[in-house]
Scaffold this motif. Structure first.
Motif, PDB file in Angstrom:
ATOM      1  N   ARG A  64     -11.007  -4.583  -5.276  1.00 48.58           N
ATOM      2  CA  ARG A  64     -10.633  -3.729  -4.363  1.00 48.58           C
ATOM      3  C   ARG A  64     -11.630  -3.765  -3.598  1.00 48.58           C
ATOM      4  O   ARG A  64     -11.968  -4.514  -2.254  1.00 48.58           O
ATOM      5  N   TYR A 104       0.702  -1.307  -0.255  1.00 50.54           N
ATOM      6  CA  TYR A 104       0.377  -0.165   0.093  1.00 50.54           C
ATOM      7  C   TYR A 104       1.411   1.217   0.288  1.00 50.54           C
ATOM      8  O   TYR A 104       0.352   2.111  -0.667  1.00 50.54           O
ATOM      9  N   ASN A 147      -8.143  -2.389  -0.066  1.00 53.14           N
ATOM     10  CA  ASN A 147      -9.173  -0.716  -0.578  1.00 53.14           C
ATOM     11  C   ASN A 147      -7.524  -0.331   0.059  1.00 53.14           C
ATOM     12  O   ASN A 147      -7.981   1.237  -0.029  1.00 53.14           O
TER      13      ASN A 147
END
Length: 160
Positions: A149, A28, A155
């Motif tokens: 997602r 991420y 997400n």
């Protein structure tokens, strides 16, 4: 005291993400969504910060269905528009990772992969405008292409 509680809560959330559930195909903190899932684009594109060729990972245990390797940057002649790619069958979905760096694939057809196992490096092979990974998720039950997602609860990337 509040700072410690917030930090502890954040650490628990990060640990929960990495211990259970699906492993992000790209860390991420290393990337952002360059193009989301929509009618004209049935996949999610994720680009790394600074156009770095960062590691790509299997989201879950599975079996490699297909690979293509050997296409240079922007080359569509060897592996088509997807470029260097890895396709992995997971429990209920098949993930296709496109545009990997030539020679970076660490898996081959028929191989079993573990959750979080490195499968290659982000690149710009095939029909690509720059370093990113194009990830397509297909439901095994009906062949529908879906947004990874919400479907896989991945997400954590910001939009670029």
């Amino acid at each position: 005291m509040h700072l410690i509680l917030i930090s502890a809560a954040l650490m628990l959330a990060i640990m929960a993400q990495t211990v259970s559930g699906h492993h992000p195909p790209v860390a991420y903190g290393e990337a952002c969504v360059t193009q989301g899932f929509h009618n004209g684009h049935k996949a999610v594109d994720i680009g790394s910060y600074g156009a770095k060729r960062v590691n790509l990972y299997a989201i879950w245990e599975g079996t490699v269905v297909s690979t293509c390797n050997g296409a240079g940057d922007f080359n569509q002649n060897v592996c088509g528009s997807c470029g260097n790619s890895v396709e992995i069958r997971h429990n209920t979905v098949i993930l296709l990772y496109c545009h990997l760096t030539s020679g970076s694939l660490t898996v081959s057809k028929g191989a079993k992969v573990a959750r979080g196992q490195k499968i290659g490096l982000m690149g710009t092979s095939g029909h690509s405008t720059g370093v990113h990974v194009h990830i397509q998720v297909k439901e095994i039950s009906n062949g529908a292409l879906v947004d990874m997602r919400p479907r896989l609860n991945l997400n954590g990337w910001k939009n670029c």
